[in-house]
Design a protein around this motif. Sequence first.
Motif: not given
Length: 280
Positions: A234-255
Motif C-alpha cells: 500500500n505504499e504510494a509510488k509513481d510510474m514514469l512512462i517514457i518512449v525511447i529508441t533502442r540506442y537510448e536504452l543503455y543510458d536509461l538503464e544506467k540512470i
Amino acid sequence: MLKTETMKIIVVILGALLNAVGLNFFLIPANVYSSGFTGIAMLISRVLEDYTPFFISTGILLLLLNIPVAILGWLKVGKSFTLYSFFSVAATTFFLELVPLYSFSEDILLNAVFGGVIMAIGVGITLKYGASTGGLDIIAMVLSRMKDKPVGTYFFLFNSIIILAAGLLFGWEKALYTLVSLYVSTRVIDAIHTRHEKLTAMVITKKADVLKKAIHSKLVRGITMIPAKGAFTNEAKDMLIIVITRYELYDLEKIIKEEDPQAFTNIVQTAGIFGFFRKE
C-alpha cells in the motif's frame, strides 16, 4: 564513471573480437555474407579478388567504408555514440587482420549458423553497452530522421541488396545461406539486446522527481507520470512512462541504477507511435 567507461571499452573490444572470429573462422571461408557494412566489405573484397588483380582485405574495407559514416554520425547522431561505434569498427579491423583465416568445417550450413551466432553475440553486447558496430546502424538512424520511416526499413533494404548481390555474383545457394545467417544473428541479438526500433519503459519508483530530473539531463524525451500504489505494501509510488529508441536504452538503464536501484522497470516493444516523437 571511470569504471563504467572502462567496462564499456572492454565490452566493445570483446564484441569486435567475436565479430572477427565469426568472420574469419566461419563466414569468410564459407563465402557466406554478413549483414550491413561488414557484408558489403566482404562482397567488395571477394569481387576485387575474383575480377581484378587487386586485393583488399575485409577488415581494411570495413574501416574505409566507415570513415565517411563516422563523420556523418558525429554531425547527425551524437559524438559519444559515434566515437564508440568507430572504435568498435577499428577494433574489428585490427582483429580481422590478427585472427587467421581458418575453416573448422566444410559444411556451409554449420558455418552460416555458427558464424551468425558468434557475430550476433558480439553485436548484441556492443549494443547493450550503448555503442554499435557502426556503418548501417548510423546510416539507418540518419535516413530514418530525414525520411520519417522506421529504422528497420533501411536494415531490410540494405540487407536485401547484400543477399541479391551475393546471389547474382556467386550463386543463389550462397544467397540462401546468407539469409540463414542473417536470420540466426537477428534472433540472437533479440535475445541479448533488442532489434526493436522504439521501446516503452515503465518505471515504478519512490524517487520520481529525482529520476525525472536525471533522465531529462541525459535524454531529451517526454515523461508521463502516473500515481501508483503497491498492492501488497500500500505504499504510494509513481510510474514514469517514457518512449525511447533502442540506442537510448543503455543510458536509461544506467540512470535508473544510479538514482534508484530499487525501482521496478518494465521494458516493452513499441509497435507504433502517433503524435510527436523527437527525432533529432
